[in-house]
Structure formats: C-alpha cells, structure tokens
Design an enzyme around this catalytic site. Sequence first.
Site, PDB file in Angstrom:
ATOM      1  N   ALA A  64      44.094  27.838  87.776  1.00 13.29           N
ATOM      2  CA  ALA A  64      43.000  28.196  86.881  1.00 13.29           C
ATOM      3  C   ALA A  64      41.698  27.746  87.535  1.00 13.29           C
ATOM      4  O   ALA A  64      41.690  26.816  88.349  1.00 13.29           O
ATOM      5  CB  ALA A  64      43.190  27.515  85.530  1.00 13.29           C
ATOM      6  N   GLY A 109      48.063  27.235  87.564  1.00 12.47           N
ATOM      7  CA  GLY A 109      48.195  28.539  86.922  1.00 12.47           C
ATOM      8  C   GLY A 109      48.824  29.583  87.843  1.00 12.47           C
ATOM      9  O   GLY A 109      49.474  30.519  87.370  1.00 12.47           O
ATOM     10  N   GLU A 112      52.398  29.174  87.579  1.00 16.16           N
ATOM     11  CA  GLU A 112      52.784  29.612  86.227  1.00 16.16           C
ATOM     12  C   GLU A 112      52.803  31.140  86.123  1.00 16.16           C
ATOM     13  O   GLU A 112      53.696  31.710  85.483  1.00 16.16           O
ATOM     14  CB  GLU A 112      51.819  28.988  85.210  1.00 16.16           C
ATOM     15  CG  GLU A 112      52.028  27.474  85.109  1.00 16.16           C
ATOM     16  CD  GLU A 112      50.937  26.740  84.349  1.00 16.16           C
ATOM     17  OE1 GLU A 112      49.745  26.976  84.667  1.00 16.16           O
ATOM     18  OE2 GLU A 112      51.253  25.946  83.454  1.00 16.16           O
ATOM     19  N   GLU A 132      48.170  19.722  88.331  1.00 17.61           N
ATOM     20  CA  GLU A 132      47.204  19.453  87.257  1.00 17.61           C
ATOM     21  C   GLU A 132      46.979  17.971  86.991  1.00 17.61           C
ATOM     22  O   GLU A 132      45.872  17.556  86.644  1.00 17.61           O
ATOM     23  CB  GLU A 132      47.635  20.145  85.954  1.00 17.61           C
ATOM     24  CG  GLU A 132      47.499  21.663  85.971  1.00 17.61           C
ATOM     25  CD  GLU A 132      48.748  22.380  86.457  1.00 17.61           C
ATOM     26  OE1 GLU A 132      49.576  21.767  87.169  1.00 17.61           O
ATOM     27  OE2 GLU A 132      48.895  23.565  86.129  1.00 17.61           O
TER      28      GLU A 132
END
Length: 258
Positions: A64, A109, A112, A132
């Site tokens: 992200a 992300g 993911e 993260e």
Amino acid sequence: MALIETHIENRVATITFNRPEALNALSREVIAAFREAIRTLRQDRNVSVVVLTGAGEKAFIAGADIKGMAELTPIQAAAFAAEGQDALFELERMPQVSIAAVNGFALGGGCEFAMACDLIYAADVAKFGQPEVNLGIPAGFGGTQRLTRLVGPMKAREMLLLGKPITAEKAEAIGLCAAVFPKDQLMAQVRAIAGELVEKGPEALAKTKALIREGMDLDLGRAIALERESFAVCFSSPNQKEGMAAFLEKRKPNWERT
Ligand code: HXC
C-alpha cells in the site's frame, strides 16, 4: 498513462499495475481503478482467465502507498483497509480464474493482492513479504488471514511477525506460490498456463475455484455438501454434456460460453 492497464488476448486479460516509479504501490486511486477493471472483466464473456502483474523491472506491487497512509485518521485508515479488502473479495469472487504473475517485490498489500488470486507464479528474483510491522501496523488487506490459510500459522507468523521478505524459492517451498520461473520466462510460462485453463469447462473452473475458497471457511461436512450441490448443478449445463460427449467421441470439447 493509466494506473491500471488491461490487455485482452486469446481469452486472457492481463491487468498491469502501472506505477513503476513508486514500485506499483497501491494508492486509493490505484485500488479504485483496479476495482473498475475487475468489475468490467467479470462480465466479459470473452475472458476466461485474469492475470495480474506489475509494470517495470523491480516490483509486482511493493505494498500500500506509504505516503498516502502516513497521515490517515483511524476512520480514514478503516476506510482504506476496507477498500482494499473489498477489492480482494471481488477478485476472489470473479468467475474467471485469476493468476498473479509476481515479477518482483510482492510486499504488504502486494503479497495480499497476490494471495487473493487463484494461482501464484513467481519470477526467480521475486520477493514475498508482509513487512507492515516495520511501519508500526499489522497487515490490513487480509494478510493475517489469507497467509495463515495458505501456508499455515507457523510460517505465517514468521512472515507477519518478523516482517522479513522471503525468496521466490522459499515461497514455493512453503506453498505461497505454485512455481518459480526465470524472470525472462515468467510471462510466457503464465500465458501457457492460462492457455491450458482456457481449454477447460468454464462452469467447472468457476465452481472449482469457488468451492476451494468457500470450503476453507466451512466445516468439512458442509463443504462437501456444497461440493455435491455444485457437482449436481453442473449437470444442468450444456457443457457437462459436451465435455463428456467429446471424451466419448475422442475429440476436443467445444464449450458454450454464456
Ligand atoms: C509508497 C513506495 C513504496 C510504498 C516503494 N516506494 N515502496 N512508495 N509506498 N509501499 C517508492 C519509494 O519511496 C521510492 O520513491 C521508489 O518507490 C523506489 O523505491 P526504493 O525504496 O528507492 O527502491 P529500493 O531501494 O530498490 O527498495 C525496494 C523496496 C523498498 C525494498 C521494495 O522500496 C521498500 O521497502 N518499500 C516499502 C515496502 C513496504 O513496507 N510495503 C508494505 C507497505 S504497508 P522515491 O520517490 O523515493 O524515488 C502495506 C499495508 C497494506 O502494504 C494494508 C493497508 C490497509
């Protein structure tokens, strides 16, 4: 240049995350464009397989967008997480088979998004990780759950608690990707695999991918009952008749695409 590029050829749609200057980091705009792309593709009868990959030499998706997240309020953070999470549910629920062609970093992300695909293939140089914790946050686009379901709690904890990326080779060893190819052969190999999938019965593929995903969240008895229902429903499709007739007549099936 668009943030998301879609190219359709031979019934295979390739979605390219196209922000190479930021290693294809997922901003709100990227996620919105991605959702738009998959909503269009899910209704496209000319598309049987959807491939996700990243533009540039280095990354699939490096996570992200950290710049975009740095100043979020808790409410905005929840909304951002929900946008990504919803996008991935939509990706999982597409009737088409999805493949992540992980050409480089798949971090946070990025890992993911790959895990919400039905199949993951990686370049030998790729790195998978959930870093993260280094930023003071847990994973937020489903990583704590999908990684655990894919590789089991111990390897998932190692990746999510230590935050250290792993090689493509290790990812294959723990079941996080299906196979590893030399970087310059990745897309050709993925296209060949996509080409094989195109030859299969369309309802059979859609039912199979849904049964695997949904079944993992059910107890065995209910999951097997769901399998029986899907098996039976396929007998209402002309493609069950066609697939079996083609076998008996020693020819290739000619699938009806509805
Ligand atoms: C924003 C990013 C980015 C990211 C890289 N860039 N990753 N920008 N968000 N996630 C930008 C860099 O700032 C830099 O921009 C350019 O891309 C090139 O990156 P470099 O760091 O210079 O490249 P390199 O030295 O090769 O290192 C590659 C890297 C590193 C190891 C992948 O970029 C990195 O660690 N990135 C962050 C990975 C990460 O922590 N991902 C998880 C994010 S959190 P400039 O402008 O300086 O050239 C997440 C949460 C998901 O994903 C859930 C949310 C709800």
